[in-house]
Design an enzyme around this catalytic site. Structure first.
Site, PDB file in Angstrom:
ATOM      1  CG  ASP A 170      -2.223   0.749   0.970  1.00  0.00           C
ATOM      2  OD1 ASP A 170      -3.269   0.076   0.867  1.00  0.00           O
ATOM      3  OD2 ASP A 170      -2.192   1.997   0.864  1.00  0.00           O
ATOM      4  CG  ASN A 171      -0.008   4.545  -2.559  1.00  0.00           C
ATOM      5  OD1 ASN A 171      -1.064   4.127  -2.088  1.00  0.00           O
ATOM      6  ND2 ASN A 171       0.035   5.322  -3.626  1.00  0.00           N
ATOM      7  NE  ARG A 223     -10.867   5.501   2.397  1.00  0.00           N
ATOM      8  CZ  ARG A 223     -11.636   4.441   2.166  1.00  0.00           C
ATOM      9  NH1 ARG A 223     -11.324   3.566   1.241  1.00  0.00           N
ATOM     10  NH2 ARG A 223     -12.738   4.245   2.855  1.00  0.00           N
ATOM     11  CG  ASN A 268      -3.978   5.022  -7.849  1.00  0.00           C
ATOM     12  OD1 ASN A 268      -2.866   4.931  -7.359  1.00  0.00           O
ATOM     13  ND2 ASN A 268      -4.941   4.159  -7.567  1.00  0.00           N
ATOM     14  CB  THR A 328     -17.694  -1.092  -9.122  1.00  0.00           C
ATOM     15  OG1 THR A 328     -18.921  -0.492  -8.707  1.00  0.00           O
ATOM     16  CG2 THR A 328     -17.191  -0.349 -10.345  1.00  0.00           C
ATOM     17  CB  SER A 376     -18.803   8.442 -10.821  1.00  0.00           C
ATOM     18  OG  SER A 376     -17.886   7.389 -10.558  1.00  0.00           O
ATOM     19  CE1 TYR A 398     -13.704   3.157  -8.077  1.00  0.00           C
ATOM     20  CE2 TYR A 398     -16.089   3.396  -7.950  1.00  0.00           C
ATOM     21  CZ  TYR A 398     -14.953   2.631  -7.789  1.00  0.00           C
ATOM     22  OH  TYR A 398     -15.063   1.333  -7.358  1.00  0.00           O
ATOM     23  CG  HIS A 399     -18.804   3.939 -10.681  1.00  0.00           C
ATOM     24  ND1 HIS A 399     -19.155   5.031  -9.921  1.00  0.00           N
ATOM     25  CD2 HIS A 399     -19.089   2.858  -9.910  1.00  0.00           C
ATOM     26  CE1 HIS A 399     -19.628   4.619  -8.745  1.00  0.00           C
ATOM     27  NE2 HIS A 399     -19.599   3.305  -8.715  1.00  0.00           N
ATOM     28  CE  LYS A 407     -13.177  -0.804  -9.476  1.00  0.00           C
ATOM     29  NZ  LYS A 407     -12.161  -1.169  -8.457  1.00  0.00           N
ATOM     30  CG  ASN A 425     -20.370   1.630   6.443  1.00  0.00           C
ATOM     31  OD1 ASN A 425     -21.162   0.748   6.749  1.00  0.00           O
ATOM     32  ND2 ASN A 425     -19.156   1.374   5.991  1.00  0.00           N
ATOM     33  CB  THR A 458     -27.709  12.778   3.466  1.00  0.00           C
ATOM     34  OG1 THR A 458     -26.886  11.609   3.635  1.00  0.00           O
ATOM     35  CG2 THR A 458     -27.279  13.829   4.487  1.00  0.00           C
ATOM     36  CE1 TYR A 480     -26.451  12.884  -0.526  1.00  0.00           C
ATOM     37  CE2 TYR A 480     -25.298  11.560  -2.156  1.00  0.00           C
ATOM     38  CZ  TYR A 480     -25.284  12.324  -1.003  1.00  0.00           C
ATOM     39  OH  TYR A 480     -24.099  12.526  -0.335  1.00  0.00           O
TER      40      TYR A 480
HETATM   41  N1  USQ Z   1     -26.566   8.063  -1.529  1.00  0.00           N
HETATM   42  C1  USQ Z   1     -27.522   8.812  -0.886  1.00  0.00           C
HETATM   43  N2  USQ Z   1     -27.156   9.495   0.222  1.00  0.00           N
HETATM   44  C2  USQ Z   1     -25.890   9.478   0.709  1.00  0.00           C
HETATM   45  C3  USQ Z   1     -24.913   8.703   0.050  1.00  0.00           C
HETATM   46  C4  USQ Z   1     -25.288   8.013  -1.069  1.00  0.00           C
HETATM   47  O1  USQ Z   1     -28.687   8.861  -1.301  1.00  0.00           O
HETATM   48  O2  USQ Z   1     -25.633  10.136   1.730  1.00  0.00           O
HETATM   49  C5  USQ Z   1     -26.932   7.273  -2.718  1.00  0.00           C
HETATM   50  C6  USQ Z   1     -26.098   7.599  -3.934  1.00  0.00           C
HETATM   51  O3  USQ Z   1     -26.588   8.705  -4.639  1.00  0.00           O
HETATM   52  C7  USQ Z   1     -26.160   6.276  -4.700  1.00  0.00           C
HETATM   53  C8  USQ Z   1     -26.267   5.222  -3.591  1.00  0.00           C
HETATM   54  O4  USQ Z   1     -26.694   5.918  -2.421  1.00  0.00           O
HETATM   55  O5  USQ Z   1     -27.315   6.222  -5.486  1.00  0.00           O
HETATM   56  C9  USQ Z   1     -24.970   4.498  -3.282  1.00  0.00           C
HETATM   57  O6  USQ Z   1     -23.989   5.464  -3.009  1.00  0.00           O
HETATM   58  P1  USQ Z   1     -22.619   5.122  -2.262  1.00  0.00           P
HETATM   59  O7  USQ Z   1     -21.906   6.407  -2.003  1.00  0.00           O
HETATM   60  O8  USQ Z   1     -22.850   4.204  -1.119  1.00  0.00           O
HETATM   61  O9  USQ Z   1     -21.891   4.221  -3.378  1.00  0.00           O
HETATM   62  P2  USQ Z   1     -21.157   4.590  -4.721  1.00  0.00           P
HETATM   63  O10 USQ Z   1     -20.800   6.017  -4.853  1.00  0.00           O
HETATM   64  O11 USQ Z   1     -21.938   3.989  -5.831  1.00  0.00           O
HETATM   65  O12 USQ Z   1     -19.780   3.813  -4.541  1.00  0.00           O
HETATM   66  C10 USQ Z   1     -19.609   2.721  -3.623  1.00  0.00           C
HETATM   67  C11 USQ Z   1     -18.115   2.540  -3.391  1.00  0.00           C
HETATM   68  C12 USQ Z   1     -17.455   2.151  -4.696  1.00  0.00           C
HETATM   69  C13 USQ Z   1     -18.145   0.928  -5.270  1.00  0.00           C
HETATM   70  C14 USQ Z   1     -19.632   1.196  -5.440  1.00  0.00           C
HETATM   71  C15 USQ Z   1     -20.424   0.002  -5.889  1.00  0.00           C
HETATM   72  O13 USQ Z   1     -17.552   3.727  -2.867  1.00  0.00           O
HETATM   73  O14 USQ Z   1     -16.074   1.886  -4.470  1.00  0.00           O
HETATM   74  O15 USQ Z   1     -17.572   0.629  -6.529  1.00  0.00           O
HETATM   75  O16 USQ Z   1     -20.175   1.556  -4.159  1.00  0.00           O
HETATM   76  S1  USQ Z   1     -21.785   0.434  -6.909  1.00  0.00           S
HETATM   77  O17 USQ Z   1     -22.573   1.460  -6.260  1.00  0.00           O
HETATM   78  O18 USQ Z   1     -22.591  -0.745  -7.163  1.00  0.00           O
HETATM   79  O19 USQ Z   1     -21.233   0.972  -8.141  1.00  0.00           O
END
Ligand code: USQ
Length: 394
Positions: free
Chosen positions: A31-32, A35, A131, A157, A192, A194-195, A198, A253, A266, A268
């Site tokens: 790891d570097n 995070r 990265n 993902t 996104s 990030y996605h 991937k 979480n 929160t 969204y």
């Molecule tokens: N969301 C809310 N309120 C919040 C946070 C998130 O409504 O306070 C919503 C987001 O808009 C989204 C969903 O909850 O629709 C999931 O958001 P998230 O922040 O838990 O997850 P995401 O940004 O999609 O990313 C996380 C991980 C990422 C992984 C991904 C799997 O950070 O590393 O790849 O989950 S997935 O979502 O299936 O792409």
């Protein structure tokens, strides 16, 4: 097995290291501190402070007698990546600092994992791109040149697929076109930057599989929740990193943490965003079963790594129910969605493959959530309300 864990200090990497070490495997983590450094730079707050990776490995050794070798290094540097396969590696911590041989299994977690981080601005977008793509490409070439037999388990993902208006298959789709048939990667359309990296990872790995017969399992993971694993409960200092802020915290979480400090949950937008979720303990089971049944040479095997689906609103309601039982005053507040995403959509992914190779799911029941409330609640005084929402806009 000789197991190399790239990104061994992260939310999933460290629990994975303990899991395999506990079962007698030879484990090296790299790891570097990306995070941790990002958490410090962006001042995101953390539920509790963490020992360094070297300290964690030392504590683990003192308590269990098992060794986790530690390398601190940046895997975007191809020579650091290659040193892990050619024996020139330098360990920052090890009981026996000898190279034990080419790894059989490589777990690839060494990526910038946050969608909001990748969209903070163009600088963070570039950090995410460089990265994630350089690490993956360095791995593909190291495998080609030095370890073509090694099996890679990569954490992908579910977000690569987006939210299409058709059923989501496990990685592949058979297409019939003008009377002819072929199998292709399931269409990808990320929400996104990030996605999107991937998706590009998948392409790099698929290229390596086609050209050089590499063996890769890609686990298309949904958002993970949870804090404790069977190994972390041995000692508080072995707990994994836990973020609840907008940048690095995942939604379950975050909601639990918000409920504990009386911050309205929160949600969204409309909250109809549906995703597949899994417990951190199931990530460990999934990588374990995948490692035990490796992909064949020349196979890119893809599993959808989720155990059940929820909408954001369903998660908020569950958090409110459990939070109220624990005496918290929990409110749900829909806020303008800072992200560009469908708030009502069709979502029907297949996810039988991992259960077929022996994974038994943990589900997000009220009891499981209560357990998380208890652990997070112990650190209530550390929770900072100012980092919960900052509105990183897409
Ligand atoms: N969301 C809310 N309120 C919040 C946070 C998130 O409504 O306070 C919503 C987001 O808009 C989204 C969903 O909850 O629709 C999931 O958001 P998230 O922040 O838990 O997850 P995401 O940004 O999609 O990313 C996380 C991980 C990422 C992984 C991904 C799997 O950070 O590393 O790849 O989950 S997935 O979502 O299936 O792409």
């Amino acid at each position: 097995m000789r197991i190399l864990i790239l990104g061994g200090d992260g939310y999933l990497g460290w629990p994975t290291a303990m899991y395999f070490s506990h079962r007698g495997h030879d484990v090296t983590v790299v790891d570097n501190y990306f995070r941790r450094n990002a958490c410090t730079e962006l001042d995101v707050g953390m539920l509790y402070p963490l020992p360094t990776l070297q300290e964690r490995a030392k504590i683990w050794h003192e308590l269990t007698g098992h060794e986790i070798k530690v390398v601190i290094g940046d895997l975007t540097d191809p020579e650091i990546m290659r040193s892990l396969f050619n024996g020139r590696v330098v360990y920052q911590w090890a009981v026996n600092p000898e190279f034990t041989g080419i790894p059989d299994t490589v777990m690839h977690y060494a990526e910038q994992p946050s969608a909001p981080y990748s969209l903070l601005n163009y600088k963070y977008a570039n950090i995410t791109l460089s990265n994630n793509l350089l690490v993956t490409n360095n791995l593909v070439f190291a495998l080609r040149d030095l370890a073509p037999e090694a099996h890679v388990v990569h954490i992908g993902t579910m977000g690569e697929y987006g939210t299409p208006n058709i059923d989501i298959e496990e990685g592949w789709l058979e297409i019939e076109h003008k009377g002819r048939k072929d199998k292709f990667l399931f269409p990808r359309q990320a929400g996104s930057l990030y996605h999107t990296t991937k998706i590009m990872d998948t392409d790099l790995m698929w290229f390596g599989v086609r050209m050089w017969n590499l063996r890769i399992t890609d686990l298309m993971q949904g958002p993970v929740y949870g804090i404790e694993t069977d190994e972390s409960v041995i000692d508080d200092r072995l707990k994994t990193i836990f973020n609840y802020d907008e940048i690095f915290g995942t939604v379950v979480n975050r909601f639990i943490t918000q409920a504990i400090v009386g911050y309205p949950l929160t949600v969204y937008g409309k909250g109809g965003q549906t995703r597949g979720y899994l417990n951190i303990k199931d990530t460990l089971q999934c990588v374990d079963k995948s490692a035990q049944t490796p992909a064949r040479p020349g196979e890119l095997r893809i599993f959808n790594q989720i155990m059940e689906t929820f909408s954001v609103l369903e998660l908020a309601e569950l958090t409110r129910t459990v939070g109220r039982k624990h005496g918290h005053e929990v409110h749900i507040k829909s806020i303008d969605n800072p992200r560009k995403e469908a708030e009502e959509h069709y979502y029907n992914p297949a996810y039988q493959g991992l259960q077929d190779i022996g994974v038994t799911p943990h589900f997000l029941t009220e009891e499981v959530m209560e357990g998380m409330f208890r652990v997070v609640g112990k650190y209530k005084d550390n929770i900072r309300k100012d980092v919960i929402f900052r509105g990183v806009k897409w």
